[in-house]
Design an enzyme around this catalytic site. Structure first.
Site, PDB file in Angstrom:
ATOM      1  N   MET A   1     -16.620 -83.748  11.983  1.00 58.98           N
ATOM      2  CA  MET A   1     -16.469 -84.942  11.145  1.00 58.98           C
ATOM      3  C   MET A   1     -17.730 -85.298  10.351  1.00 58.98           C
ATOM      4  SD  MET A   1     -13.367 -85.467  11.658  1.00 58.98           S
ATOM      5  CE  MET A   1     -13.076 -87.061  10.886  1.00 58.98           C
TER       6      MET A   1
ATOM      7  N   ASN B   1     -12.898 -74.293   6.802  1.00 57.02           N
ATOM      8  CA  ASN B   1     -12.524 -75.607   7.319  1.00 57.02           C
ATOM      9  C   ASN B   1     -11.009 -75.704   7.348  1.00 57.02           C
ATOM     10  OD1 ASN B   1     -12.906 -78.343   8.166  1.00 57.02           O
ATOM     11  ND2 ASN B   1     -12.405 -79.029   6.089  1.00 57.02           N
TER      12      ASN B   1
ATOM     13  N   HIS C   1      -8.080 -78.732   6.962  1.00 52.37           N
ATOM     14  CA  HIS C   1      -7.919 -80.127   6.561  1.00 52.37           C
ATOM     15  C   HIS C   1      -6.447 -80.499   6.688  1.00 52.37           C
ATOM     16  CE1 HIS C   1      -8.732 -83.863   4.459  1.00 52.37           C
ATOM     17  NE2 HIS C   1      -7.611 -83.646   3.802  1.00 52.37           N
TER      18      HIS C   1
ATOM     19  N   THR D   1     -17.161 -75.481   0.216  1.00 53.86           N
ATOM     20  CA  THR D   1     -18.136 -75.517  -0.881  1.00 53.86           C
ATOM     21  C   THR D   1     -18.748 -76.921  -0.871  1.00 53.86           C
ATOM     22  OG1 THR D   1     -16.510 -76.329  -2.467  1.00 53.86           O
ATOM     23  CG2 THR D   1     -16.737 -73.913  -2.284  1.00 53.86           C
TER      24      THR D   1
ATOM     25  N   GLU E   1     -18.259 -79.298  -2.675  1.00 61.71           N
ATOM     26  CA  GLU E   1     -17.292 -80.354  -2.998  1.00 61.71           C
ATOM     27  C   GLU E   1     -16.421 -80.646  -1.774  1.00 61.71           C
ATOM     28  OE1 GLU E   1     -13.457 -81.173  -5.859  1.00 61.71           O
ATOM     29  OE2 GLU E   1     -14.557 -79.299  -6.071  1.00 61.71           O
TER      30      GLU E   1
ATOM     31  N   GLU F   1      -1.396 -76.273  12.438  1.00 61.74           N
ATOM     32  CA  GLU F   1      -2.814 -75.885  12.307  1.00 61.74           C
ATOM     33  C   GLU F   1      -3.145 -74.778  13.301  1.00 61.74           C
ATOM     34  OE1 GLU F   1      -5.328 -79.292  12.809  1.00 61.74           O
ATOM     35  OE2 GLU F   1      -4.554 -80.293  11.039  1.00 61.74           O
TER      36      GLU F   1
HETATM   37  C1  GRF Z   1      -7.416 -81.568  12.835  1.00 58.19           C
HETATM   38  O1  GRF Z   1      -6.285 -82.303  12.500  1.00 58.19           O
HETATM   39  C2  GRF Z   1      -8.075 -81.027  11.601  1.00 58.19           C
HETATM   40  O2  GRF Z   1      -7.186 -80.798  10.560  1.00 58.19           O
HETATM   41  C3  GRF Z   1      -9.031 -82.112  11.221  1.00 58.19           C
HETATM   42  O3  GRF Z   1      -9.445 -82.663  12.433  1.00 58.19           O
HETATM   43  C4  GRF Z   1      -8.484 -82.443  13.437  1.00 58.19           C
HETATM   44  C5  GRF Z   1      -9.182 -81.765  14.581  1.00 58.19           C
HETATM   45  O4  GRF Z   1      -8.401 -81.688  15.727  1.00 58.19           O
HETATM   46  N1  GRF Z   1     -10.079 -81.569  10.385  1.00 58.19           N
HETATM   47  P1  GRF Z   1      -8.940 -80.886  16.984  1.00 58.19           P
HETATM   48  O5  GRF Z   1     -10.307 -81.468  17.323  1.00 58.19           O
HETATM   49  O6  GRF Z   1      -9.002 -79.445  16.622  1.00 58.19           O
HETATM   50  O7  GRF Z   1      -7.944 -81.170  18.075  1.00 58.19           O
END
Ligand code: GRF
Length: 219
Positions: A95, A112, A114, A146, A148, A179
């Protein structure tokens, strides 16, 4: 650095670390051609660090010193990543915003994930904003980093349909499940040499990747 063996990953987290754990388990199962060399958290109390230790992974807490002293964090993280022989940095729920010089020096070596269909909804609270905007579809994006924020070349997206009356929690859980499929997949592409960084852009299977690959889930 190893180029013949498994691709060495350095995973940066701030919280729960469910993506980190999934990637680590798939590495261990031999599915990705990669291995987790180090997990770094800017939050010493992150649950994900405990999970990583439980998985027997090397971990390192580097407490965030504040944005004004970001370079101190980056120096320490870079030294730890280099010492661990990390070839690909994987941001997984990390974060913090890394500086332009840190990112530029590692072009094509930081991924990354997102939780939105970028370029829609960069930034925070994506699930809530998607519901407020009345979007019909949502998902997650794996992209190169990047300078940005959330703006680097997009590689793979998961797309799901937003259900009528759906809550933020339900949407978040459904996106996160995707994810855990798409992030390991991109790491596998990279480890197999299918995904490359050339001429300042991503290439997949020998051709420039101009638009992300999109996977539909639960049509
Ligand atoms: C995920 O939703 C990801 O997309 C975002 O942060 C969250 C991380 O979840 N960047 P975790 O820590 O992998 O459970």
């Amino acid at each position: 650095m190893s180029t013949r063996g498994a691709l060495r990953l350095g995973i940066l987290i701030s919280g729960r670390g469910s993506n980190m754990a999934t990637i680590a388990q798939q590495c261990r199962a031999g599915r990705l051609g990669a291995e987790v060399a180090l997990v770094i958290s800017d939050q010493p109390a992150a649950a994900g660090l405990e999970t990583a230790r439980g998985l027997g992974l090397a971990t390192r807490a580097i407490p965030w010193p504040g944005a004004a002293r970001r370079s101190e964090f980056e120096r320490e993280a870079a030294a730890a990543l280099d010492a661990a022989g990390v070839e690909l940095i994987v941001l997984a729920g990390f974060m913090r915003i890394l500086s332009g010089p840190f990112v530029t020096a590692r072009a094509g070596r930081i991924l990354n994930i997102h939780p939105s269909l970028l370029p829609k909804f960069p930034g925070l609270h994506t699930h809530r904003r998607v519901l407020e905007a009345g979007e019909r579809s949502h998902g997650a994006t794996v992209h190169y980093v990047t300078p940005e924020l959330d703006g680097g070349p997009r590689l793979l997206q998961s797309r799901i349909a937003v259900r009528a009356g759906e809550s933020e929690e339900s949407l978040s859980a459904r996106v996160q499940a995707t994810e855990h499929i798409i992030y390991p997949k991109v790491i596998g592409w990279r480890a197999e040499g299918r995904l490359q960084w050339r001429e300042e852009r991503p290439w997949l299977d020998g051709a420039p990747l101009l638009t992300p690959v999109v996977e539909e889930f639960d049509a």
